[in-house]
Design an enzyme around this catalytic site. Structure first.
Site, PDB file in Angstrom:
ATOM      1  N   ILE A 111       7.655   2.471   8.244  1.00  0.00           N
ATOM      2  CA  ILE A 111       7.593   3.575   7.286  1.00  0.00           C
ATOM      3  C   ILE A 111       7.097   4.855   7.959  1.00  0.00           C
ATOM      4  O   ILE A 111       6.311   4.806   8.904  1.00  0.00           O
ATOM      5  CB  ILE A 111       6.705   3.199   6.076  1.00  0.00           C
ATOM      6  CG1 ILE A 111       6.756   4.284   4.992  1.00  0.00           C
ATOM      7  CG2 ILE A 111       5.290   2.866   6.494  1.00  0.00           C
ATOM      8  CD1 ILE A 111       6.189   3.872   3.654  1.00  0.00           C
ATOM      9  N   CYS A 112       7.603   5.959   7.469  1.00  0.00           N
ATOM     10  CA  CYS A 112       7.158   7.298   7.857  1.00  0.00           C
ATOM     11  C   CYS A 112       7.503   7.583   9.317  1.00  0.00           C
ATOM     12  O   CYS A 112       8.664   7.627   9.678  1.00  0.00           O
ATOM     13  CB  CYS A 112       5.669   7.443   7.560  1.00  0.00           C
ATOM     14  SG  CYS A 112       5.069   9.134   7.554  1.00  0.00           S
ATOM     15  N   HIS A 113       6.499   7.763  10.190  1.00  0.00           N
ATOM     16  CA  HIS A 113       6.721   8.027  11.612  1.00  0.00           C
ATOM     17  C   HIS A 113       6.894   6.751  12.434  1.00  0.00           C
ATOM     18  O   HIS A 113       7.191   6.814  13.626  1.00  0.00           O
ATOM     19  CB  HIS A 113       5.555   8.836  12.190  1.00  0.00           C
ATOM     20  CG  HIS A 113       5.532  10.269  11.760  1.00  0.00           C
ATOM     21  ND1 HIS A 113       5.095  10.658  10.502  1.00  0.00           N
ATOM     22  CD2 HIS A 113       5.877  11.402  12.408  1.00  0.00           C
ATOM     23  CE1 HIS A 113       5.179  11.974  10.407  1.00  0.00           C
ATOM     24  NE2 HIS A 113       5.656  12.452  11.545  1.00  0.00           N
ATOM     25  N   SER A 164      11.463   3.374   5.514  1.00  0.00           N
ATOM     26  CA  SER A 164      11.141   4.214   4.379  1.00  0.00           C
ATOM     27  C   SER A 164      10.572   5.534   4.881  1.00  0.00           C
ATOM     28  O   SER A 164      10.105   5.615   6.016  1.00  0.00           O
ATOM     29  CB  SER A 164      10.133   3.482   3.483  1.00  0.00           C
ATOM     30  OG  SER A 164      10.309   3.803   2.134  1.00  0.00           O
TER      31      SER A 164
END
Length: 181
Positions: A111-113, A164
């Protein structure tokens, strides 16, 4: 398929992890009957959580990545934040650990980075992924098709790859974990 009875590795760097991106999926795994295990990229015994740029809680690591074997786990979660994947992608043992999950066809979620670490493990080529928007060029350059969706479950590789964008997408991300793991 559910997480019930499965052992799920959460790989983080001691430099810091976005707290909610660790704790929400962790709780979802536990709620579904799984066993989450916190693996740190160094020999540190604790991991610093962050709420964006502010320090949050600290978390006790179960073991360092140098002592972890992907064969002992049913899936892998890579929480985000900026510092966490930036540190992990420069850690050879962490990258090899991630790659071993991908090569074994085990589910991997980021998720994210966190997809930065997937780039380093050459795990996104030919896959459809999402991430924090600033990573889209890196992911495309690594051979991925980047899309702007709250969660993407790519089944084109040897195993499911769940990605995500950010903490707002955690409910969908956690739900996808339960389905893929």
């Amino acid at each position: 398929m559910s997480v019930n009875g499965k052992k799920i590795a959460f790989l983080v760097a001691d430099e810091g992890v976005e707290q909610v991106e660790l704790t929400d999926p962790w709780e979802a795994v536990k709620k579904d009957g799984g066993q989450p295990v916190l693996i740190v990229g160094s020999d540190s015994k604790t991991v610093q959580g962050f709420n964006h740029l502010d320090k949050g809680d600290t978390f006790d690591a179960d073991l360092p990545v140098s002592q972890a074997d992907a064969a002992d786990y049913d899936g892998l979660v890579l929480p985000g934040g900026v510092a966490n994947p930036d540190a992990l992608r420069t850690n050879r043992e962490a990258v090899a650990f991630v790659k071993s999950f991908v090569d074994a066809g085990k589910p991997v979620a980021a998720i994210c980075h966190a997809p930065w670490t997937l780039v380093e493990a050459d795990a996104v080529r030919g896959r459809t992924v999402t991430s924090w928007p600033s990573l889209q060029t890196d992911l495309r350059n690594a051979g991925a098709e980047w899309v702007d969706q709250e969660v993407v479950v790519d089944l084109k590789g040897p195993g499911p790859l769940i990605t995500s964008r950010n903490p707002d997408d955690l409910p969908a991300f956690s739900k996808a974990l339960g389905s893929a793991f």
